[in-house]
Design a protein around this motif. Structure first.
Motif, PDB file in Angstrom:
ATOM      1  N   ASP A  72     -38.917 -54.238 -18.037  1.00  0.00           N
ATOM      2  CA  ASP A  72     -38.701 -54.203 -16.526  1.00  0.00           C
ATOM      3  C   ASP A  72     -39.646 -53.226 -15.755  1.00  0.00           C
ATOM      4  O   ASP A  72     -39.110 -52.939 -14.496  1.00  0.00           O
ATOM      5  N   HIS A  73     -40.657 -52.711 -16.368  1.00  0.00           N
ATOM      6  CA  HIS A  73     -41.293 -51.399 -15.474  1.00  0.00           C
ATOM      7  C   HIS A  73     -41.941 -52.226 -14.396  1.00  0.00           C
ATOM      8  O   HIS A  73     -42.986 -52.998 -14.486  1.00  0.00           O
ATOM      9  N   SER A  74     -41.651 -51.785 -13.326  1.00  0.00           N
ATOM     10  CA  SER A  74     -42.424 -52.367 -12.049  1.00  0.00           C
ATOM     11  C   SER A  74     -43.105 -51.235 -11.336  1.00  0.00           C
ATOM     12  O   SER A  74     -43.419 -49.824 -11.807  1.00  0.00           O
ATOM     13  N   ILE A  75     -44.103 -51.659 -10.270  1.00  0.00           N
ATOM     14  CA  ILE A  75     -44.742 -50.707  -9.508  1.00  0.00           C
ATOM     15  C   ILE A  75     -43.772 -49.555  -8.784  1.00  0.00           C
ATOM     16  O   ILE A  75     -42.673 -49.962  -8.654  1.00  0.00           O
ATOM     17  N   THR A  76     -44.244 -48.318  -9.051  1.00  0.00           N
ATOM     18  CA  THR A  76     -43.573 -47.218  -8.682  1.00  0.00           C
ATOM     19  C   THR A  76     -44.412 -46.655  -7.481  1.00  0.00           C
ATOM     20  O   THR A  76     -45.502 -46.141  -7.674  1.00  0.00           O
ATOM     21  N   ASN A  77     -43.821 -46.403  -6.326  1.00  0.00           N
ATOM     22  CA  ASN A  77     -44.331 -45.642  -5.300  1.00  0.00           C
ATOM     23  C   ASN A  77     -43.639 -44.038  -5.367  1.00  0.00           C
ATOM     24  O   ASN A  77     -42.609 -43.847  -5.485  1.00  0.00           O
ATOM     25  N   TYR A  78     -44.707 -43.026  -5.023  1.00  0.00           N
ATOM     26  CA  TYR A  78     -44.298 -41.846  -5.207  1.00  0.00           C
ATOM     27  C   TYR A  78     -44.012 -41.268  -3.681  1.00  0.00           C
ATOM     28  O   TYR A  78     -45.140 -41.359  -2.952  1.00  0.00           O
ATOM     29  N   VAL A  79     -43.143 -40.616  -3.452  1.00  0.00           N
ATOM     30  CA  VAL A  79     -42.912 -40.087  -1.880  1.00  0.00           C
ATOM     31  C   VAL A  79     -43.131 -38.532  -2.159  1.00  0.00           C
ATOM     32  O   VAL A  79     -42.456 -37.924  -3.112  1.00  0.00           O
ATOM     33  N   ASN A  80     -44.174 -37.938  -1.284  1.00  0.00           N
ATOM     34  CA  ASN A  80     -44.065 -36.473  -1.240  1.00  0.00           C
ATOM     35  C   ASN A  80     -43.016 -36.010  -0.465  1.00  0.00           C
ATOM     36  O   ASN A  80     -42.561 -36.124   0.354  1.00  0.00           O
ATOM     37  N   VAL A  81     -42.354 -34.632  -0.966  1.00  0.00           N
ATOM     38  CA  VAL A  81     -41.431 -34.135  -0.661  1.00  0.00           C
ATOM     39  C   VAL A  81     -41.757 -32.483  -0.964  1.00  0.00           C
ATOM     40  O   VAL A  81     -42.588 -32.297  -1.937  1.00  0.00           O
ATOM     41  N   ASP A  82     -40.954 -31.761   0.019  1.00  0.00           N
ATOM     42  CA  ASP A  82     -41.078 -30.178   0.057  1.00  0.00           C
ATOM     43  C   ASP A  82     -40.528 -29.774  -1.519  1.00  0.00           C
ATOM     44  O   ASP A  82     -41.293 -28.879  -1.959  1.00  0.00           O
ATOM     45  N   SER A  83     -39.642 -30.328  -1.866  1.00  0.00           N
ATOM     46  CA  SER A  83     -38.921 -29.898  -3.209  1.00  0.00           C
ATOM     47  C   SER A  83     -38.205 -30.945  -4.078  1.00  0.00           C
ATOM     48  O   SER A  83     -37.326 -31.738  -3.587  1.00  0.00           O
ATOM     49  N   VAL A  84     -38.800 -31.415  -5.095  1.00  0.00           N
ATOM     50  CA  VAL A  84     -38.059 -32.335  -5.739  1.00  0.00           C
ATOM     51  C   VAL A  84     -36.817 -31.958  -6.181  1.00  0.00           C
ATOM     52  O   VAL A  84     -36.008 -32.996  -6.132  1.00  0.00           O
ATOM     53  N   ALA A  85     -36.368 -30.799  -6.509  1.00  0.00           N
ATOM     54  CA  ALA A  85     -35.182 -30.462  -7.041  1.00  0.00           C
ATOM     55  C   ALA A  85     -34.127 -30.765  -5.810  1.00  0.00           C
ATOM     56  O   ALA A  85     -33.024 -31.114  -6.091  1.00  0.00           O
ATOM     57  N   GLU A  86     -34.385 -30.256  -4.651  1.00  0.00           N
ATOM     58  CA  GLU A  86     -33.303 -30.498  -3.560  1.00  0.00           C
ATOM     59  C   GLU A  86     -33.269 -32.071  -3.180  1.00  0.00           C
ATOM     60  O   GLU A  86     -32.148 -32.456  -2.965  1.00  0.00           O
ATOM     61  N   TYR A  87     -34.356 -33.088  -3.219  1.00  0.00           N
ATOM     62  CA  TYR A  87     -34.157 -34.337  -3.139  1.00  0.00           C
ATOM     63  C   TYR A  87     -33.339 -34.885  -4.352  1.00  0.00           C
ATOM     64  O   TYR A  87     -32.848 -35.937  -4.205  1.00  0.00           O
ATOM     65  N   GLU A  88     -33.605 -34.322  -5.502  1.00  0.00           N
ATOM     66  CA  GLU A  88     -32.803 -34.831  -6.590  1.00  0.00           C
ATOM     67  C   GLU A  88     -31.117 -34.722  -6.223  1.00  0.00           C
ATOM     68  O   GLU A  88     -30.308 -35.840  -6.547  1.00  0.00           O
ATOM     69  N   LYS A  89     -30.937 -33.616  -5.668  1.00  0.00           N
ATOM     70  CA  LYS A  89     -29.313 -33.622  -5.056  1.00  0.00           C
ATOM     71  C   LYS A  89     -29.156 -34.480  -4.076  1.00  0.00           C
ATOM     72  O   LYS A  89     -27.989 -35.118  -4.170  1.00  0.00           O
ATOM     73  N   LYS A  90     -29.857 -34.577  -3.293  1.00  0.00           N
ATOM     74  CA  LYS A  90     -29.539 -35.715  -2.133  1.00  0.00           C
ATOM     75  C   LYS A  90     -29.503 -36.865  -2.560  1.00  0.00           C
ATOM     76  O   LYS A  90     -28.614 -37.726  -2.338  1.00  0.00           O
ATOM     77  N   ILE A  91     -30.443 -37.411  -3.511  1.00  0.00           N
ATOM     78  CA  ILE A  91     -30.188 -38.912  -4.213  1.00  0.00           C
ATOM     79  C   ILE A  91     -28.928 -39.032  -4.607  1.00  0.00           C
ATOM     80  O   ILE A  91     -28.323 -40.003  -4.644  1.00  0.00           O
ATOM     81  N   GLU A  92     -28.592 -38.137  -5.595  1.00  0.00           N
ATOM     82  CA  GLU A  92     -27.250 -38.229  -6.363  1.00  0.00           C
ATOM     83  C   GLU A  92     -25.885 -38.387  -5.421  1.00  0.00           C
ATOM     84  O   GLU A  92     -25.121 -39.148  -5.406  1.00  0.00           O
ATOM     85  N   LYS A  93     -26.092 -37.531  -4.241  1.00  0.00           N
ATOM     86  CA  LYS A  93     -25.041 -37.461  -3.162  1.00  0.00           C
ATOM     87  C   LYS A  93     -24.973 -38.682  -2.515  1.00  0.00           C
ATOM     88  O   LYS A  93     -23.893 -38.915  -1.991  1.00  0.00           O
ATOM     89  N   LEU A  94     -26.170 -39.366  -2.312  1.00  0.00           N
ATOM     90  CA  LEU A  94     -26.145 -41.013  -1.699  1.00  0.00           C
ATOM     91  C   LEU A  94     -25.754 -41.901  -2.588  1.00  0.00           C
ATOM     92  O   LEU A  94     -26.014 -43.013  -1.998  1.00  0.00           O
ATOM     93  N   GLY A  95     -25.674 -41.790  -3.784  1.00  0.00           N
ATOM     94  CA  GLY A  95     -25.277 -42.876  -4.835  1.00  0.00           C
ATOM     95  C   GLY A  95     -26.328 -43.157  -5.671  1.00  0.00           C
ATOM     96  O   GLY A  95     -26.505 -44.193  -6.288  1.00  0.00           O
TER      97      GLY A  95
END
Length: 135
Positions: A72-95
């Motif tokens: 099931d490996h599909s095309i993956t888009n990479y989004v540039n962010v200031d901090s991967v660690a901060e966005y990991e927290k946001k992702i989990e908080k948003l479900g």
């Protein structure tokens, strides 16, 4: 930093040569082999290309073709962010979910593979900044 935007994408393939040929004939993309992300089993084959011409005023984005890792490996888009660690927290908080936590690509930056609330895969990318020049 400006609004996060897609800066890279990966195309998984069962047959890398066939996929490279398809995208070359379709869009004129020329793939160049580089050492890929290190895996536990050893480095993976990774072919990178640029979409657009540097300095031409065209939008330039990098992409890559790699061996498909699971069915099931599909095309993956990479989004540039200031901090991967901060966005990991946001992702989990948003479900959403972090499937592969912050991982270093030596000399380049860090990535994390995530899924959104609809189980779509995407990735975060944090560019390693060059050291500030000393005066």
């Amino acid at each position: 930093m400006e609004m996060p935007t897609i800066v890279h994408f990966e195309i998984p393939a069962h047959d890398i040569e066939r996929a490279k040929g398809f995208y070359n004939r379709l869009f004129g993309w020329k793939a160049e082999k580089i050492l890929g992300r290190p895996l536990e089993e050893g480095p993976m084959e990774y072919w990178i290309f640029r979409t657009g011409k540097e300095g031409s005023g065209e939008h330039v984005m990098s992409g890559a073709i790699m061996k498909r890792m699971q069915p099931d490996h599909s095309i993956t888009n990479y989004v540039n962010v200031d901090s991967v660690a901060e966005y990991e927290k946001k992702i989990e908080k948003l479900g959403g979910k972090v499937k592969v936590p912050k991982t270093e690509v030596p000399g380049m930056g860090w990535f994390a593979i995530c899924t959104d609330t609809e189980n779509n895969t995407f990735a975060l990318w944090e560019q390693k900044m060059p050291p500030a020049s000393e005066s």
